[in-house]
Design an enzyme around this catalytic site. Sequence first.
Site, PDB file in Angstrom:
ATOM      1  N   GLU A 279       0.820  -1.220   0.000  1.00  0.00           N
ATOM      2  CA  GLU A 279       0.000   0.000   0.000  1.00  0.00           C
ATOM      3  C   GLU A 279       0.847   1.261   0.000  1.00  0.00           C
ATOM      4  OE1 GLU A 279      -3.071   0.213   3.020  1.00  0.00           O
ATOM      5  OE2 GLU A 279      -4.464  -0.912   1.779  1.00  0.00           O
ATOM      6  N   HIS A 300       8.856 -26.426  -1.698  1.00  0.00           N
ATOM      7  CA  HIS A 300       8.308 -27.490  -2.542  1.00  0.00           C
ATOM      8  C   HIS A 300       7.240 -26.948  -3.493  1.00  0.00           C
ATOM      9  CE1 HIS A 300      10.305 -30.771  -0.264  1.00  0.00           C
ATOM     10  NE2 HIS A 300      10.354 -29.798   0.629  1.00  0.00           N
ATOM     11  N   LYS A 419     -14.140   0.580  -3.201  1.00  0.00           N
ATOM     12  CA  LYS A 419     -15.185   1.001  -2.256  1.00  0.00           C
ATOM     13  C   LYS A 419     -16.273   1.775  -3.010  1.00  0.00           C
ATOM     14  CE  LYS A 419     -12.201   1.763   1.766  1.00  0.00           C
ATOM     15  NZ  LYS A 419     -11.695   2.793   2.660  1.00  0.00           N
TER      16      LYS A 419
HETATM   17  O1  PA5 Z   1      -3.051   1.385   6.049  1.00  0.00           O
HETATM   18  C1  PA5 Z   1      -4.184   1.847   5.964  1.00  0.00           C
HETATM   19  O2  PA5 Z   1      -4.424   3.047   6.144  1.00  0.00           O
HETATM   20  C2  PA5 Z   1      -5.357   0.963   5.658  1.00  0.00           C
HETATM   21  O3  PA5 Z   1      -4.974  -0.346   5.411  1.00  0.00           O
HETATM   22  C3  PA5 Z   1      -6.349   0.967   6.813  1.00  0.00           C
HETATM   23  O4  PA5 Z   1      -5.701   0.510   7.971  1.00  0.00           O
HETATM   24  C4  PA5 Z   1      -7.565   0.106   6.535  1.00  0.00           C
HETATM   25  O5  PA5 Z   1      -8.163   0.510   5.328  1.00  0.00           O
HETATM   26  C5  PA5 Z   1      -8.578   0.221   7.666  1.00  0.00           C
HETATM   27  O6  PA5 Z   1      -8.948   1.553   7.855  1.00  0.00           O
HETATM   28  P1  PA5 Z   1      -9.703   2.047   9.164  1.00  0.00           P
HETATM   29  O7  PA5 Z   1      -8.792   1.828  10.333  1.00  0.00           O
HETATM   30  O8  PA5 Z   1      -9.976   3.485   8.915  1.00  0.00           O
HETATM   31  O9  PA5 Z   1     -10.961   1.224   9.294  1.00  0.00           O
END
Ligand code: PA5
Length: 431
Positions: A279, A300, A419
């Site tokens: 990310e 393996h 989303k």
């Molecule tokens: O790294 C990030 O920002 C995301 O992976 C969030 O942790 C994830 O989308 C969850 O978001 P939230 O804590 O707002 O529910």
Amino acid sequence: MINFKIHYDIDASALAVQSSSAECIVEDLKKNDMAGWIDLPENYDKDEFERIKAAAKKIRAESDYLVCIGIGGSFLGHKAVIDALESQVAGDTKILYAGNSISNISLQKILDKIDGKNFSINVISKSGTTTEPAIAFRVLKAKLIDVYGEEEAYKRIYATTDAESGALHDEALYNHYERFVVPNGIGGRFSVLTAVGLLPLAVAGVDIDELMAGARILSAAISDSNEDAAISGDIKTGIYKYASVRHILRSRNYDVEVLSCFEPCMEFFGKWWQQLFGESEGKENKGIFPATAIYSTDLHSLGQYMQQGRYNIFETILTFKNNPLPKYTDVEIKVPEMAENLDQLGYLEGVSMAEINKKAELATITAHSKHIPVFEIEMTDLSAKSMGELIYFFELACAISATFDQVNPFDQPGVEAYKNEMFKLLGKPEA
Ligand code: PA5
């Protein structure tokens, strides 16, 4: 102490140049609004830390299960540490994880497990509006109210969310849940050392003081507050070198990194690492694809490709200097003696599995490094302190790597696309 080892012939001067620019990047990162995690191990909220311990004690006294609801950065870090330290976790209260998918089957399994048992909920969401945890929270809250009645149910809900805003923040205030904070300058995937990770970890019996102490060894080196300059120098060098070799390899068209380990309990740590790098780096048509492997099982399967498939892969192996399960040395499994040698294992009689695993690790490094660049991140052992070090090592290396690639490590614009499409299909009203 983390030791970064290079099993690859890399141009020393290119590495030195890249490492010194890593050092400059860290100075800039310290000024970034989203880099609150850099000095967190030294400057965390000590009052909240004590409240976390008190809440953990209460949860452990009154619950068989703590259901942790969250996804992404609000889920992966604490599960990674709990899994890694499983054999050393003393807690009787078991942790369950919900809200990390929209699977009816997964949620039903949790409802079945908590049926007739005492349980509490830790709902974790920085934004407070993420769909997966929000749905799971509604379902589990209804169950909690059903079992305990509204007043007692609300005393069993712990909300970890933004300090000032969001639907979860507002609901927590309205219903008087105990609240913990995801600090402003710390995004989800960098938040495991905040209340996001600390409350579940404390409930599971992980020594959170030791976890923070481990991370602090590295953050003190970065802030130059470690009194031992030689140790600080080694720590920084390891982080900068890891970020630098990644960048150098990327420029040579290596675009897949496999993080591997010979301990299956580190599988979920791989998922945490994957999210952190995926990310943070994977945007603007850039980044290294983060893949993971657990050995020897994946030797393996993936081992074949890694040695003789396309040469766009490099590997980072997590290893342990000491036997990773010190608690179990007394009962360590050794290959038993047998009168007959029908299985042809006679040459291993009396040899411990730890020793055989170590030899398999060395053999893999030798075999793989003949074909692909191999790096090794050696931890001292498998403990809360080492996990704290490792988390910080990768957080900083990741932020440096993304900055080398000139992308923002702290946003995730791509995640929004699915989303929005889903909301359209579900008919979510416009905000
Ligand atoms: O790294 C990030 O920002 C995301 O992976 C969030 O942790 C994830 O989308 C969850 O978001 P939230 O804590 O707002 O529910």
